[in-house]
Write a protein that holds these residues in place. Sequence first.
Motif, PDB file in Angstrom:
ATOM      1  N   LEU A 147       1.046  -0.978   0.155  1.00  0.00           N
ATOM      2  CA  LEU A 147      -0.073  -0.082  -0.184  1.00  0.00           C
ATOM      3  C   LEU A 147       0.840   1.104   0.090  1.00  0.00           C
ATOM      4  N   LYS A 149      -0.294   3.431   8.435  1.00  0.00           N
ATOM      5  CA  LYS A 149      -1.422   2.741   7.534  1.00  0.00           C
ATOM      6  C   LYS A 149      -0.751   2.182   6.412  1.00  0.00           C
ATOM      7  N   PHE A 150       0.431   3.162   5.775  1.00  0.00           N
ATOM      8  CA  PHE A 150       0.735   2.742   4.421  1.00  0.00           C
ATOM      9  C   PHE A 150       2.102   1.693   4.458  1.00  0.00           C
ATOM     10  N   ASP A 151       2.301   1.150   3.648  1.00  0.00           N
ATOM     11  CA  ASP A 151       3.752   0.294   3.654  1.00  0.00           C
ATOM     12  C   ASP A 151       4.799   1.411   3.310  1.00  0.00           C
TER      13      ASP A 151
END
Lengths: 123, 208
Positions: free
Chosen positions: B51, B117-119
């Motif tokens: 993500l 939340k994001f990679d």
Amino acid sequence: MKLLTHNMLTSHVKGVTNGYPLLIKATEVKVNQLDFNPQFVSRMIPKLEWGALVQAAEDLGYRQDLPGELVVDYQQNEEFLKKVHRVLLEVEVMEGFLKCPESGREFPITKGIPNMLLNDDEA
Amino acid sequence: MKLKELESCLQQVDTFEEPKILLEQYPTSPHIAACMLYTIHNTFGDIEGKLVADLGCGCGVLSLGASMLDAGLSVGFDIDSDALDIFRRNAEEFEMSNLDMIQCDLCCLNAEVYARKFDTVIMNPPFGTKHNQGIDMTFLRAGLTMAETAVYSLHKTSTREHIQKKAKDWGVKMEVIAELRYDLPASYKFHKKKSVDIQVDFLRFSKA
């Protein structure tokens, strides 16, 4: 706007203490097919607010039989992961608006893009 | 996908029609974008199935490239609806659907709500040369909050020491992956020369 993106969005209007989850009022919804990647979906699940996802899918009429509680051992459950893949990544809100649950402020969604910008007096 | 293929795909991405000077809308060249993404993908494995957030995405060249390299989903953030409109048309032309966009102001975004939340976060932030000094650091700070693993960003080489110090203060590791010559074509009226090369660092910030 995909529901994975919606799951992360919050209203930041000044004075609002709980601007999550945003209610979705859609006038146009599209389903765009996307390759199923079970590892990606499995990795996203723990990052999600499950209740907010189920509610969003329900509001758009795409919940089908998605359970209210997250199933255990979902990593091995391909059928379940496919359902999550569909609501998370394939269902897209093209037109409509998002509504802050506390202030009622509406954020328009136009051509699939939510506009979260605030006016000067709201920031 | 080979580097050359990626670059030639990115050459077909439309960029700003009327760039806005206050937003420092300089496009990331297809060559630089392809080299960045190829390294992020091949050396660090931070794109495929990830993500990805693209902060200050403009017309979306980095997001589109990440999607071509099979990101799980790339999400572009930008303040400008004209740029996002071009991005959307690009996405349609390439028929990519592992992409999403959010119109928002990264300067007043509460990045905490996106914490980890994001990679991966990728960005070519505004450098803060037009009455908005420090905006690149605001973007970087937001990116570091949002990313679980790493942030990849471009910054003027002249600010390297300052950024290194900040990275240390924030407890993240900074690596200089490449030194680039950023060929800035004369896209604005105040540019007297046809094009100017500026020294830019391609940086990777990783979290412990």
